[in-house]
Each structure stands twice: as C-alpha cells, then as structure tokens.
Design an enzyme around this catalytic site. Structure first.
Site, PDB file in Angstrom:
ATOM      1  N   SER A  89       0.791  -1.231   0.000  1.00 58.37           N
ATOM      2  CA  SER A  89       0.000   0.000   0.000  1.00 58.37           C
ATOM      3  C   SER A  89       0.826   1.285   0.000  1.00 58.37           C
ATOM      4  CB  SER A  89      -0.951   0.013   1.199  1.00 58.37           C
ATOM      5  OG  SER A  89      -1.999  -0.920   1.020  1.00 58.37           O
ATOM      6  N   LYS A  92       0.212   3.810  -2.694  1.00 63.73           N
ATOM      7  CA  LYS A  92      -0.859   4.807  -2.648  1.00 63.73           C
ATOM      8  C   LYS A  92      -0.349   6.242  -2.514  1.00 63.73           C
ATOM      9  CE  LYS A  92      -3.969   1.257  -1.045  1.00 63.73           C
ATOM     10  NZ  LYS A  92      -4.393   0.427   0.081  1.00 63.73           N
ATOM     11  N   SER A 147      -6.347   3.358   3.892  1.00 63.36           N
ATOM     12  CA  SER A 147      -5.734   2.525   2.855  1.00 63.36           C
ATOM     13  C   SER A 147      -6.784   1.776   2.034  1.00 63.36           C
ATOM     14  CB  SER A 147      -4.745   1.526   3.483  1.00 63.36           C
ATOM     15  OG  SER A 147      -3.772   1.133   2.558  1.00 63.36           O
TER      16      SER A 147
END
Length: 493
Positions: A89, A92, A147
């Site tokens: 993640s 991101k 997230s």
C-alpha cells in the site's frame, strides 16, 4: 492480464504459495519464519557503512532501507536501495499525489461495479457500494488514512474518465519516471500483489520527495480518523480509524513526524514510507520487506541516526574556492574592470549535507554550465567520498544589499579573496553601476530639454507683467543708445 472477476482469489492463493516457497521452515531454535527473515536481513551488508569517514548506520530488519534528505536528495543511509520489492500500500502515495495534482478537491468520485468488486474482500477497504459517491478530498482521506483499495480504483477511473482502472497505470509509470524513479513498474493504483507491480526503496524515496512536499497530503496521513457524514449518495456515512502506529497518539509515535504511509501484504511483508523534520532538516525514510512492528522501530532508529550524525552546511557561507581562478567564472584579470566578479553570485539558500565530523574543505566539486535556466550561469555539484551531498546554483545579476558600487567583503564570501597576483579582489556591483549611469543620463537629457524650451519659448504678455520701473530703465537705455548713434527722436515699443 488476469481476469478481474478472479483477481482477488488468485492474489490470495499466489501470496500464500509465494510465502510457502520463499519462507522455508524455521530450523530448531528459531521461533518463527518472521524471526528467521529478520536474522537474515540484519546480517545483510549496509552499503553506506562502507563509505570512508561516513557515520555507521543502525542494523535494521528491513531487507531494503534508505534515508534521504528531501531537498538535496542526498542519501545518508543505504541498504539494497535499488533492489526490486513489492510496495504493497505504499503505492498509494503515488496515486494520491497524482490525484492531488490533477483534480480539485470538490470533484465527485462515483464508485463503479468494478471499483467495488475488483477489491478483495479481505483487503483494506471502507465498504463502498456501486453508485455511491465521495468528494475527491474524502477519497484522499480514505486512501491515506484507511488505505481503502476500492477508493483507489474509483479515483483511477475518475482521473482517466474510463471504467477501467488499469488505464491509470500508464499515468503512474510516467509520473514516477518524472520524479526520478529508476526501477519501478506499477500496474494498479493500490499495491495489491502482482508480479509486474514493483519498485525500490530509492524510487519510493524519490516519489516521497514530491508527496511529502505537499502539506495537505502530509496532514491527511497524520489524521486520527475519517468521519464522512451521511448524504443521499452515502446513506450511512463513514467512520474509520487510522491504524498507523507511528502517528501522534500511536504506540510508536514519533514527535518529528511530517507524514507517513504503511503497506503490508503477505509477499511484501511490512513496508513504511515516512518523513520527519528536526532543526530545519527534513528526511525521508523507506523500509521495505520488514517484519511488524520493526518497520516502526527501524524507521525511528534511522531518523535518529540522520538527525544525530548529519547537518546542513550553507554553501555561500562555507565556499571560499570559487573566485574561480582556473575557469574565470567569478574572477578574471583580463575583463573590463580588472580583478572583478561581475553579475554572479552563489544562491544564499543552497546547502549540502555533511557528517558533523567532516569539514567543507573535504568536499569535491564540479561545475556544469548546462543549467536549463536562463537566470543561472552554472550549477556547482558537491560530493563527499564520492557521494553526492547537494549543489549550489550560480545566479546572474546578483546584487548585494545596499547601494555600494565596490565591496571587498561581500556577505556571501566569509573572508577577503586574493587575486592571482596577490592583490585583494575588488567586487564591482555592475547592476548598481549601470543603474546609476542610466539615472545620470536621464537627468542630463531632461536638463538639456528644459534648457532648449526656455531658450525658444515666447512668453506671452511679458510687457504687461513688467513693472513701470523696469520699462523706464529699458527706455532710458535705448534713448542713450540712439543719441550716441546720432538719432533725433525716441523709439517707442
């Protein structure tokens, strides 16, 4: 490319299989596969510790780690920084950065069927439904705080104006390359596992330089929760907590933290990209393929290492070599003014990063005249033990403070500079000289113009304004003149 409808299941099976293949059974005496990985990673070489005169950095459990100063890009700690890793993640930060650059915060993001159902049910999400809507600002909060994978898909579709989030990967790869990424390839906006989705600690740090320069994005990552009120297109609203443990109030809260983003998948293990600032020094830390909770502990150790062992050195206050005798850039004995340094000045804000034990005289430098900026004469790049530590810009038309034409000790030179013949160098303020000459020429021109007007202008009604006494005096002078010339009558005007 795998079919979207089966992607979530295949991801989970692939991750489980990879973990089984890559993490061998723990031998006797090792409590777990995680501990075995930590032991293996901690035994790995730390490349920055091999630099002569460089402070020794801490041993960390991450397979790859980097500590970088955000403005100069100077690398203070390096461990396998160009090794390909799955970013999970931490991907991101790139998705959120692109969205912040391309979108207004009040734009409406509508969730498609694919954005919702391409998201594995056991991954991070905020349970959005098809047809529901968030503003772009809410979307960025959901991405960076919770997230949320389905929100990444929806934002990708919104930016590309398609119903296929995969199109967004092209934008990601292009932007990453612009930011200096060297060994990255992104295929989705959220970091869900894919063998073709990878990056490096160095590349994430380069992307992080742009991300952590964005005050809004940093502020979002430090928020404790998201709280979206109910609307017609979001009937139940949303309330979710931030689970990153390094933010204020967290178990591993770090007081100098500027922003952060965690990541985890079974194959990527624990990752963390973060930024901290102390005493005017702003550092980015990336740890990849670490084990929880050591991603937090390792990050804090690296920040403390950086702040304790390095410092910023202002170039204009430290540099004494650049008259420059061998190139004539600052100094020349053959120009119009003799020993002078016209037009040029080191940028007073530029600095380098050096170990606290190192001297500025120990650094090496090189000059490039290909700056790409018409206002810059050159860029001086500095290295220490072969490691880039920053640069300084040389600007045209630099003018010292005050209206002085000559200055033997400018503010940006700590000591008087000696010329090649041993005489002090006189620094000429050419800008002041030319400006003063222009003003003087203008005054002279105006004076000549006024003089010409006064000489040729016929002032109407002058005789009416003269006093009687003055008229009588002129008449008497004329009569006297006529008598001398033999005239017999007065002349009247």
């Amino acid at each position: 490319m795998m079919k979207k409808t089966k992607k979530g299941l295949i991801y989970r099976l692939a991750a489980a299989l990879c973990c089984g293949l890559l993490l061998p059974c723990a031998p006797a005496g090792a409590s777990s596969q995680a501990e075995l990985l930590l032991e293996t990673h901690r035994a790995m070489e730390i490349q920055s510790n091999e630099i002569p005169g460089w402070p020794n950095g801490p041993v960390v459990g991450a397979e790859s780690a980097i500590l970088m100063e955000i403005e100069t890009g100077a690398i203070l700690y390096s461990k396998n920084i160009h090794q390909r890793q799955y970013p999970a993640s931490t991907t991101k930060i790139l998705t959120a950065l692109i969205a912040s650059e391309r979108c207004e915060m009040d734009e409406i993001v509508t969730f498609s069927h694919d954005a919702v159902f391409d998201t594995p049910y056991d991954s991070s999400h905020i349970a959005m439904n098809p047809g529901e809507e968030l503003t772009m600002e809410q979307s960025l909060n959901a991405i960076l705080i919770r997230s949320a994978n389905e929100v990444c898909y929806a934002v990708a579709e919104h930016i590309t104006q398609t119903t296929d989030w995969q199109v967004f990967a092209g934008i990601m790869n292009e932007r990453a390359a612009e930011l200096g990424a060297l060994n990255s390839h992104f295929v989705n906006p959220n970091g869900l596992p894919d063998e073709n989705h990878y990056t490096t600690a160095y590349d994430l740090a380069m992307i992080g330089r742009a991300f952590f320069a964005n005050e809004m994005l940093c502020k979002i990552t430090l928020s404790r929760r998201i709280d979206f009120p109910p609307t017609e297109k979001l009937p139940l609203g949303k309330l979710e907590n931030n689970n990153m443990k390094i933010i204020p109030g967290g178990e591993y809260a770090y007081e100098y933290l500027v922003g952060c983003k965690t990541g985890y998948t079974d194959i990527a293990r624990s990752c963390l990209v973060s930024c901290a600032e102390k005493d005017g020094m702003k550092l980015i830390c990336v740890v990849m393929h670490d084990e929880s909770p050591y991603q937090y502990q390792d990050t804090i150790s690296l920040f403390e290492y950086g702040f304790s062992n390095f410092e910023k050195r202002n170039v204009s206050k430290s540099e004494t070599r650049y008259n420059i005798d061998d190139t004539g850039l600052f100094y020349s004995g053959n120009d119009l003014f003799g020993s002078s340094r016209p037009f040029l000045s080191l940028d007073r804000d530029d600095f380098v990063l050096l170990p606290r034990t190192a001297s500025f005289e120990d650094v090496e430098s090189s000059i490039s005249y290909d700056t790409g900026d018409e206002n810059q004469a050159a860029v001086i790049s500095y290295t220490y033990q072969g490691i880039p530590i920053g640069s300084a810009r040389v600007h045209f038309s630099a003018q010292p403070e005050g209206d002085s034409l000559f200055d033997t000790t400018p503010e940006d030179i700590p000591t008087p500079v000696q010329g090649v013949d041993g005489r002090p160098v006189i620094f000429v303020n050419i800008t002041f000289l030319l400006t003063g000459a222009g003003i003087l020429a203008g005054i002279i021109l105006i004076w000549l113009l006024i003089r010409s007007i006064l000489k040729n202008y016929q002032f109407g009604g002058r005789k009416n304004r003269d006093s009687k006494k003055e008229r009588r005096r002129r008449r008497n002078r004329r009569r006297g003149k006529n008598r001398k010339s033999g005239g017999y009558r007065d002349l009247e005007f």
